[in-house]
Design an enzyme around this catalytic site. Structure first.
Site, PDB file in Angstrom:
ATOM      1  CB  ALA A 197     -13.562  -6.911  13.356  1.00  0.00           C
ATOM      2  CB  ILE A 219      -2.547   9.551  10.010  1.00  0.00           C
ATOM      3  CG1 ILE A 219      -2.176   8.687  11.234  1.00  0.00           C
ATOM      4  CG2 ILE A 219      -1.307  10.091   9.304  1.00  0.00           C
ATOM      5  CD1 ILE A 219      -1.392   9.356  12.327  1.00  0.00           C
ATOM      6  CE1 TYR A 228      -9.001   0.636   8.673  1.00  0.00           C
ATOM      7  CE2 TYR A 228      -9.383   1.539  10.860  1.00  0.00           C
ATOM      8  CZ  TYR A 228      -8.584   1.410   9.735  1.00  0.00           C
ATOM      9  OH  TYR A 228      -7.369   2.049   9.695  1.00  0.00           O
ATOM     10  CG  ASN A 281       0.869   1.220   4.833  1.00  0.00           C
ATOM     11  OD1 ASN A 281       0.608   1.954   5.781  1.00  0.00           O
ATOM     12  ND2 ASN A 281       0.531   1.526   3.587  1.00  0.00           N
ATOM     13  CE  LYS A 306      -6.057  -1.267   9.760  1.00  0.00           C
ATOM     14  NZ  LYS A 306      -4.816  -1.468   9.005  1.00  0.00           N
ATOM     15  N   GLY A 337       0.833  -1.214   0.000  1.00  0.00           N
ATOM     16  CA  GLY A 337       0.000   0.000   0.000  1.00  0.00           C
ATOM     17  C   GLY A 337       0.858   1.251   0.000  1.00  0.00           C
ATOM     18  CB  ALA A 338       4.395   1.684  -0.636  1.00  0.00           C
ATOM     19  CB  SER A 395      -6.292   1.367  13.224  1.00  0.00           C
ATOM     20  OG  SER A 395      -7.112   2.466  13.543  1.00  0.00           O
TER      21      SER A 395
HETATM   22  N1  LIG Z   1      -5.068   7.558   7.819  1.00  0.00           N
HETATM   23  C1  LIG Z   1      -5.354   7.246   9.058  1.00  0.00           C
HETATM   24  O1  LIG Z   1      -5.885   8.058   9.832  1.00  0.00           O
HETATM   25  C2  LIG Z   1      -5.035   5.877   9.588  1.00  0.00           C
HETATM   26  C3  LIG Z   1      -5.178   5.662  10.965  1.00  0.00           C
HETATM   27  C4  LIG Z   1      -4.881   4.408  11.492  1.00  0.00           C
HETATM   28  C5  LIG Z   1      -4.435   3.399  10.648  1.00  0.00           C
HETATM   29  N2  LIG Z   1      -4.304   3.637   9.320  1.00  0.00           N
HETATM   30  C6  LIG Z   1      -3.838   2.515   8.504  1.00  0.00           C
HETATM   31  O2  LIG Z   1      -2.650   2.893   7.829  1.00  0.00           O
HETATM   32  C7  LIG Z   1      -2.560   2.211   6.573  1.00  0.00           C
HETATM   33  C8  LIG Z   1      -2.356   3.216   5.460  1.00  0.00           C
HETATM   34  O3  LIG Z   1      -3.426   4.147   5.479  1.00  0.00           O
HETATM   35  P1  LIG Z   1      -3.482   5.455   4.567  1.00  0.00           P
HETATM   36  O4  LIG Z   1      -4.266   6.451   5.317  1.00  0.00           O
HETATM   37  O5  LIG Z   1      -2.145   5.790   4.058  1.00  0.00           O
HETATM   38  O6  LIG Z   1      -4.400   4.882   3.382  1.00  0.00           O
HETATM   39  P2  LIG Z   1      -4.553   5.348   1.873  1.00  0.00           P
HETATM   40  O7  LIG Z   1      -5.942   5.001   1.479  1.00  0.00           O
HETATM   41  O8  LIG Z   1      -4.083   6.758   1.685  1.00  0.00           O
HETATM   42  O9  LIG Z   1      -3.508   4.388   1.120  1.00  0.00           O
HETATM   43  C9  LIG Z   1      -3.678   2.993   1.101  1.00  0.00           C
HETATM   44  C10 LIG Z   1      -2.928   2.404  -0.079  1.00  0.00           C
HETATM   45  O10 LIG Z   1      -3.160   0.991  -0.056  1.00  0.00           O
HETATM   46  C11 LIG Z   1      -3.436   0.548  -1.373  1.00  0.00           C
HETATM   47  N3  LIG Z   1      -4.264  -0.654  -1.330  1.00  0.00           N
HETATM   48  C12 LIG Z   1      -5.586  -0.743  -1.021  1.00  0.00           C
HETATM   49  N4  LIG Z   1      -6.004  -2.006  -1.147  1.00  0.00           N
HETATM   50  C13 LIG Z   1      -4.942  -2.754  -1.521  1.00  0.00           C
HETATM   51  C14 LIG Z   1      -4.765  -4.129  -1.839  1.00  0.00           C
HETATM   52  N5  LIG Z   1      -5.783  -4.988  -1.779  1.00  0.00           N
HETATM   53  N6  LIG Z   1      -3.528  -4.559  -2.192  1.00  0.00           N
HETATM   54  C15 LIG Z   1      -2.494  -3.686  -2.277  1.00  0.00           C
HETATM   55  N7  LIG Z   1      -2.615  -2.365  -2.015  1.00  0.00           N
HETATM   56  C16 LIG Z   1      -3.820  -1.907  -1.648  1.00  0.00           C
HETATM   57  C17 LIG Z   1      -4.169   1.714  -2.012  1.00  0.00           C
HETATM   58  O11 LIG Z   1      -4.118   1.657  -3.445  1.00  0.00           O
HETATM   59  C18 LIG Z   1      -3.417   2.909  -1.433  1.00  0.00           C
HETATM   60  O12 LIG Z   1      -2.324   3.290  -2.239  1.00  0.00           O
HETATM   61  C19 LIG Z   1      -3.851   1.400   6.460  1.00  0.00           C
HETATM   62  O13 LIG Z   1      -3.626   0.076   6.915  1.00  0.00           O
HETATM   63  C20 LIG Z   1      -4.798   2.115   7.402  1.00  0.00           C
HETATM   64  O14 LIG Z   1      -5.798   1.261   7.872  1.00  0.00           O
HETATM   65  C21 LIG Z   1      -4.580   4.836   8.773  1.00  0.00           C
END
Ligand SMILES: NC(=O)c1ccc[n+]([C@@H]2O[C@H](COP(=O)([O-])OP(=O)(O)OC[C@H]3O[C@@H](n4cnc5c(N)ncnc54)[C@H](O)[C@@H]3O)[C@@H](O)[C@H]2O)c1
Length: 246
Positions: free
Chosen positions: A156, A187, A154, A89, A158, A12-13, A141
């Site tokens: 469940a 974030i 979500y 991620n 995490k 997910g980078a 999370s």
């Molecule tokens: N943003 C927040 O507030 C927050 C808070 C707590 C946890 N998180 C966790 O952090 C991580 C990243 O979150 P973010 O805010 O950067 O999300 P985001 O939506 O900005 O980015 C997620 C990325 O994951 C990719 N992705 C989605 N499904 C995929 C799959 N099946 N296979 C491969 N790649 C896939 C997407 O294309 C995207 O580039 C996630 O696990 C999210 O649950 C985020």
């Protein structure tokens, strides 16, 4: 350059927290496999690394597919010569109150957020076991720890990631593989961009530090957990949430 010669896979980078983690690990010497279901975004992250001396490649994979994940890990090992660090991620949300949540909303979130972590970890762990070295960091999370109305699926997933993390830590500690989780609070990324302004204000009031976090706040913790500075830390959940949950 403490991560010199190490190869890291970050899922997910293509944007958000995953991109921030990628840039942080590369800045500290790691070579990176940028994995995303969206190849265009993954390539964009790689282009941010072009001026660095690190090697970075983009691979497309949907981590909820076991086959695609196994192929992606094999290709990573072939192209990069090994694998030392995995950052799980990638994650998605499909928020709805429980009574409106459909089976499909549940399955989609569990498939990516929990099964995806299982798929990636299982595919790398053989390589890490053989070389008796590995660092795994799972992005959980705050919601997996405290729950959140509208996010039963979500939360469940995490909470599941946290249980999975502790189990992998126990099973592979003797092989010098550590497995930890980072649990971010709220974030500033695309995931939270959709929050209406009043919801964002209410949320901010609940954060002792008075602001949402930045992707780099999470990336710093990940760097620590994959570095040699944390070699005696495993099975832990590091909270990066401005004090919102203690
Ligand atoms: N943003 C927040 O507030 C927050 C808070 C707590 C946890 N998180 C966790 O952090 C991580 C990243 O979150 P973010 O805010 O950067 O999300 P985001 O939506 O900005 O980015 C997620 C990325 O994951 C990719 N992705 C989605 N499904 C995929 C799959 N099946 N296979 C491969 N790649 C896939 C997407 O294309 C995207 O580039 C996630 O696990 C999210 O649950 C985020």
């Amino acid at each position: 350059m403490e991560l010199n010669e190490k190869v890291a896979i970050v899922t997910g980078a293509g944007q958000g927290i995953g991109r921030a983690i990628t840039l942080k690990l590369a800045a500290n010497g790691a070579n990176i496999v940028v994995v995303d279901v969206n190849l265009e975004r993954a390539n964009e992250t790689v282009s941010h690394l072009e001026s660095s001396e690190r090697k970075a490649i983009a691979l497309k994979a949907d981590i909820s597919s076991t086959k695609e994940t196994e192929d992606m890990i094999e290709e990573s090992v072939k192209k990069m010569g090994g694998i030392h660090i995995l950052v799980n991620n990638a994650g998605i949300t499909r928020d709805k109150l429980l009574l409106r949540m459909k089976e499909d909303d549940w399955d989609a979130v569990l498939d990516v957020n929990l099964k995806g972590v299982f798929n990636c970890t299982k595919a790398v762990i053989r390589h890490m076991s053989k070389q008796r070295y590995g660092r795994i960091v799972n992005i959980a999370s705050i919601v997996g720890e405290m729950g959140n109305a509208g996010q039963a699926n979500y939360a469940a997933s995490k909470a599941g990631v946290i249980g999975f993390t502790k189990t992998v830590a126990r099973e592979f500690a003797a092989r010098n593989i550590t497995c930890n989780a980072v649990a971010p609070g709220f974030i500033e990324t695309a995931m939270t961009d959709s929050l209406p302004e009043n919801a964002r204000e209410e949320l901010t009031k609940q954060i002792p530090m008075g602001r949402l976090g930045k992707p780099d706040d999470v990336a710093e913790s990940v760097l620590f957990l994959v570095s040699d500075s944390s070699s005696y830390i495993t099975g832990q959940v590091v909270n990066v949430n401005g004090g919102m949950y203690m």
